[in-house]
Write a protein that holds these residues in place. Structure first.
Motif, PDB file in Angstrom:
ATOM      1  N   ARG A  37      19.005  29.094  84.784  1.00 28.90           N
ATOM      2  CA  ARG A  37      18.981  30.542  85.055  1.00 28.90           C
ATOM      3  C   ARG A  37      20.389  31.137  85.052  1.00 28.90           C
ATOM      4  N   ARG A  38      21.351  30.424  85.652  1.00 28.83           N
ATOM      5  CA  ARG A  38      22.729  30.930  85.671  1.00 28.83           C
ATOM      6  C   ARG A  38      23.310  31.006  84.264  1.00 28.83           C
ATOM      7  N   LYS A  41      21.896  34.002  82.377  1.00 23.15           N
ATOM      8  CA  LYS A  41      22.413  35.295  82.834  1.00 23.15           C
ATOM      9  C   LYS A  41      23.741  35.635  82.158  1.00 23.15           C
ATOM     10  N   VAL A  42      24.496  34.622  81.777  1.00 24.83           N
ATOM     11  CA  VAL A  42      25.838  34.837  81.216  1.00 24.83           C
ATOM     12  C   VAL A  42      25.831  34.842  79.684  1.00 24.83           C
ATOM     13  N   ALA A 162      28.976  30.906  84.639  1.00 30.26           N
ATOM     14  CA  ALA A 162      27.639  30.353  84.434  1.00 30.26           C
ATOM     15  C   ALA A 162      27.353  29.176  85.360  1.00 30.26           C
TER      16      ALA A 162
END
Length: 168
Positions: A37-38, A41-42, A162
């Protein structure tokens, strides 16, 4: 007949052991999902058509390790190879990549979506997104340390944002 005493213990012991095993295994899935998920997002998704792949034959890979090759973000003519480190969800990818010849299964990965920086970590999926798989470079190897040194400062900042641990 109602199970009481010792009989109920022997009946429930395998269930309790399996529940403990799944609890420990679930922790790994949750950590990988949060890391995925991280990264998403980036980094945006990028479609790759028939990415180069193979089995073994690169530095840091064992004889049965499957790898994927992606373009180096800072050097357009360069290539970064990422080994698919094994866990329970890697079986699907391992059966479809690296064979060197076309089969019905390999055609399922003719187009691959990638988000991330292959020098550090990324997420690979088939269109949809389905079959998400977290890719990462091991920082203990010389090859990954070399690619980290060749990364631009902006790429290192993005990787840290990230959630990737970057040395140096």
């Amino acid at each position: 007949m109602i199970l009481t005493g010792r009989w109920s213990m022997w009946f429930l012991l395998p269930l309790a052991l399996y529940a403990l095993y799944r609890t420990l295994l679930q922790r790994q899935y949750i950590v990988a999902a949060l890391q995925t998920r991280r990264i998403l997002k980036v980094y945006p998704w990028q479609a790759r058509t028939t990415p180069e792949s193979g089995i073994g034959q690169i530095p840091g890979a064992k004889s049965g390790d499957v790898w994927l090759a992606f373009p180096d973000p800072d050097q357009p003519d360069g290539v970064v190879r990422v080994i698919l480190h094994g866990h329970a969800r890697s079986v699907w990818w391992r059966r479809r990549l690296g064979r060197g010849y076309e089969t019905e299964k390999t055609s399922q990965v003719a187009e691959v979506w990638f988000a991330g920086d292959p020098r550090f970590a990324g997420v690979v999926a088939v269109p949809g997104p389905r079959r998400l798989f977290l890719l990462y470079q091991l920082s203990s190897g010389n090859a990954s340390a070399e690619t980290e040194r060749n990364a631009s400062p902006e790429a290192v900042v993005l990787a840290r944002r990230a959630g990737v641990r970057v040395t140096g």
